[in-house]
Design a protein around this motif. Structure first.
Motif, PDB file in Angstrom:
ATOM      1  N   VAL A   4     -27.879 -26.381  15.138  1.00 11.17           N
ATOM      2  CA  VAL A   4     -27.037 -26.314  13.944  1.00 11.17           C
ATOM      3  C   VAL A   4     -25.573 -26.276  14.350  1.00 11.17           C
ATOM      4  O   VAL A   4     -24.749 -27.024  13.817  1.00 11.17           O
ATOM      5  CB  VAL A   4     -27.405 -25.096  13.067  1.00 11.17           C
ATOM      6  CG1 VAL A   4     -26.360 -24.864  11.986  1.00 11.17           C
ATOM      7  CG2 VAL A   4     -28.780 -25.289  12.442  1.00 11.17           C
ATOM      8  N   LEU A   7     -24.467 -29.715  15.592  1.00 11.53           N
ATOM      9  CA  LEU A   7     -24.304 -30.683  14.499  1.00 11.53           C
ATOM     10  C   LEU A   7     -23.065 -30.396  13.666  1.00 11.53           C
ATOM     11  O   LEU A   7     -22.361 -31.324  13.261  1.00 11.53           O
ATOM     12  CB  LEU A   7     -25.556 -30.705  13.624  1.00 11.53           C
ATOM     13  CG  LEU A   7     -26.787 -31.334  14.269  1.00 11.53           C
ATOM     14  CD1 LEU A   7     -28.014 -31.127  13.394  1.00 11.53           C
ATOM     15  CD2 LEU A   7     -26.568 -32.805  14.567  1.00 11.53           C
ATOM     16  N   GLN A   8     -22.783 -29.133  13.405  1.00  9.81           N
ATOM     17  CA  GLN A   8     -21.610 -28.785  12.604  1.00  9.81           C
ATOM     18  C   GLN A   8     -20.301 -29.152  13.303  1.00  9.81           C
ATOM     19  O   GLN A   8     -19.276 -29.291  12.648  1.00  9.81           O
ATOM     20  CB  GLN A   8     -21.624 -27.297  12.256  1.00  9.81           C
ATOM     21  CG  GLN A   8     -22.688 -26.948  11.235  1.00  9.81           C
ATOM     22  CD  GLN A   8     -22.847 -25.453  11.045  1.00  9.81           C
ATOM     23  OE1 GLN A   8     -22.827 -24.689  12.004  1.00  9.81           O
ATOM     24  NE2 GLN A   8     -23.011 -25.048   9.792  1.00  9.81           N
ATOM     25  N   PHE A  13     -21.565 -33.987  10.132  1.00  9.42           N
ATOM     26  CA  PHE A  13     -21.924 -32.730   9.483  1.00  9.42           C
ATOM     27  C   PHE A  13     -20.761 -31.740   9.431  1.00  9.42           C
ATOM     28  O   PHE A  13     -20.966 -30.566   9.132  1.00  9.42           O
ATOM     29  CB  PHE A  13     -23.139 -32.106  10.166  1.00  9.42           C
ATOM     30  CG  PHE A  13     -24.382 -32.929  10.020  1.00  9.42           C
ATOM     31  CD1 PHE A  13     -25.036 -33.022   8.798  1.00  9.42           C
ATOM     32  CD2 PHE A  13     -24.885 -33.642  11.093  1.00  9.42           C
ATOM     33  CE1 PHE A  13     -26.180 -33.800   8.660  1.00  9.42           C
ATOM     34  CE2 PHE A  13     -26.029 -34.422  10.961  1.00  9.42           C
ATOM     35  CZ  PHE A  13     -26.666 -34.501   9.743  1.00  9.42           C
ATOM     36  N   VAL A  16     -20.338 -28.783   6.696  1.00  5.63           N
ATOM     37  CA  VAL A  16     -21.636 -28.405   6.109  1.00  5.63           C
ATOM     38  C   VAL A  16     -21.963 -26.985   6.567  1.00  5.63           C
ATOM     39  O   VAL A  16     -21.980 -26.691   7.762  1.00  5.63           O
ATOM     40  CB  VAL A  16     -22.747 -29.396   6.523  1.00  5.63           C
ATOM     41  CG1 VAL A  16     -24.093 -28.952   5.976  1.00  5.63           C
ATOM     42  CG2 VAL A  16     -22.412 -30.807   6.047  1.00  5.63           C
ATOM     43  N   ASP A  18     -24.014 -23.222   7.034  1.00  3.93           N
ATOM     44  CA  ASP A  18     -25.265 -22.840   7.706  1.00  3.93           C
ATOM     45  C   ASP A  18     -26.478 -22.955   6.786  1.00  3.93           C
ATOM     46  O   ASP A  18     -27.548 -23.402   7.212  1.00  3.93           O
ATOM     47  CB  ASP A  18     -25.183 -21.404   8.238  1.00  3.93           C
ATOM     48  CG  ASP A  18     -24.220 -21.258   9.406  1.00  3.93           C
ATOM     49  OD1 ASP A  18     -23.836 -22.287  10.003  1.00  3.93           O
ATOM     50  OD2 ASP A  18     -23.842 -20.109   9.724  1.00  3.93           O
ATOM     51  N   MET A  21     -27.318 -26.582   6.420  1.00  4.48           N
ATOM     52  CA  MET A  21     -27.848 -27.101   7.684  1.00  4.48           C
ATOM     53  C   MET A  21     -29.288 -26.639   7.884  1.00  4.48           C
ATOM     54  O   MET A  21     -30.115 -27.379   8.405  1.00  4.48           O
ATOM     55  CB  MET A  21     -26.983 -26.649   8.863  1.00  4.48           C
ATOM     56  CG  MET A  21     -25.662 -27.386   8.988  1.00  4.48           C
ATOM     57  SD  MET A  21     -25.771 -29.193   9.077  1.00  4.48           S
ATOM     58  CE  MET A  21     -26.861 -29.450  10.449  1.00  4.48           C
ATOM     59  N   ILE A  24     -31.289 -29.091   6.089  1.00  2.00           N
ATOM     60  CA  ILE A  24     -31.207 -30.440   6.650  1.00  2.00           C
ATOM     61  C   ILE A  24     -32.009 -30.560   7.937  1.00  2.00           C
ATOM     62  O   ILE A  24     -32.658 -31.579   8.187  1.00  2.00           O
ATOM     63  CB  ILE A  24     -29.730 -30.826   6.885  1.00  2.00           C
ATOM     64  CG1 ILE A  24     -29.018 -30.985   5.540  1.00  2.00           C
ATOM     65  CG2 ILE A  24     -29.611 -32.096   7.719  1.00  2.00           C
ATOM     66  CD1 ILE A  24     -27.505 -31.112   5.648  1.00  2.00           C
ATOM     67  N   LEU A  25     -31.984 -29.510   8.750  1.00  2.00           N
ATOM     68  CA  LEU A  25     -32.635 -29.557  10.062  1.00  2.00           C
ATOM     69  C   LEU A  25     -34.081 -30.051  10.020  1.00  2.00           C
ATOM     70  O   LEU A  25     -34.457 -30.891  10.849  1.00  2.00           O
ATOM     71  CB  LEU A  25     -32.540 -28.180  10.728  1.00  2.00           C
ATOM     72  CG  LEU A  25     -32.430 -28.160  12.231  1.00  2.00           C
ATOM     73  CD1 LEU A  25     -31.336 -29.052  12.759  1.00  2.00           C
ATOM     74  CD2 LEU A  25     -32.253 -26.747  12.723  1.00  2.00           C
ATOM     75  N   THR A 124     -23.504 -30.998  -0.824  1.00  2.76           N
ATOM     76  CA  THR A 124     -23.671 -31.300   0.602  1.00  2.76           C
ATOM     77  C   THR A 124     -23.870 -32.791   0.805  1.00  2.76           C
ATOM     78  O   THR A 124     -23.312 -33.376   1.743  1.00  2.76           O
ATOM     79  CB  THR A 124     -24.855 -30.506   1.188  1.00  2.76           C
ATOM     80  OG1 THR A 124     -24.546 -29.114   1.095  1.00  2.76           O
ATOM     81  CG2 THR A 124     -25.114 -30.872   2.641  1.00  2.76           C
TER      82      THR A 124
END
Length: 161
Positions: A4, A7-8, A13, A16, A18, A21, A24-25, A124
């Motif tokens: 996470v 990606l952030q 991303f 976006v 937590d 995420m 999304i994960l 998002t």
């Protein structure tokens, strides 16, 4: 979670949170490719974008006149870069071939996964699409600069669309 946070930090991303995420994960598929392996082929149908987590890829574009030639490298991408996003936006075939230059690990988000984000979390979804637009704009600016340097001194041409 390590994935996470990674990606952030990437443009796709960026911004976006937590909670989003975490949703999304599970939509992301982990994929691995050997050096030299073709990840996507130009002209094939595509339904996923890829975020490079490890390794480097080359983007190869064939010319219209040389169907049997391997094509010309137009870019290399590395960790954090995204490819395959155009197919999610314009619903066309793959515009280039992507080949791993070294072992690559990537996370893939399918068109269906992106639609699930749209259905469950519109803010998002809008942020991700805006991030995609920003990335495409950056690439277009680089191509504009390259075209201007390449065509310096050439007569301007009008392009019909």
């Amino acid at each position: 979670m390590e994935t996470v946070a990674f990606l952030q930090q990437q443009p796709l991303f960026g911004g976006v949170d937590d909670r989003a995420m975490g949703c999304i994960l599970p939509l992301l598929r982990e994929l691995s490719f050997a050096a030299g392996e073709v990840i996507v082929h130009e002209g094939e149908d595509g339904d996923s974008l890829f975020v490079i987590c490890r390794g480097c890829v080359e983007i190869v574009k064939s010319s219209d006149s040389a169907h049997d030639e391997p094509g010309k490298r137009i870019a290399t991408l590395g960790v954090g870069d995204v490819f395959g996003e155009m197919e999610l936006i314009d619903m066309q075939c793959r515009s280039a071939t992507v080949r791993a230059l070294e072992p690559v690990s990537a996370l893939a988000l399918s068109n269906g996964g992106l639609f699930q984000i749209y259905e469950s979390d519109l803010p998002t979804f809008a942020l991700i699409v805006l991030n995609l637009a920003r990335e495409l704009s950056r690439r277009l600016r680089r191509l504009d600069e390259l075209a201007a340097r390449t065509n310096a001194g050439a007569e301007p041409q009008i392009v019909d669309e």
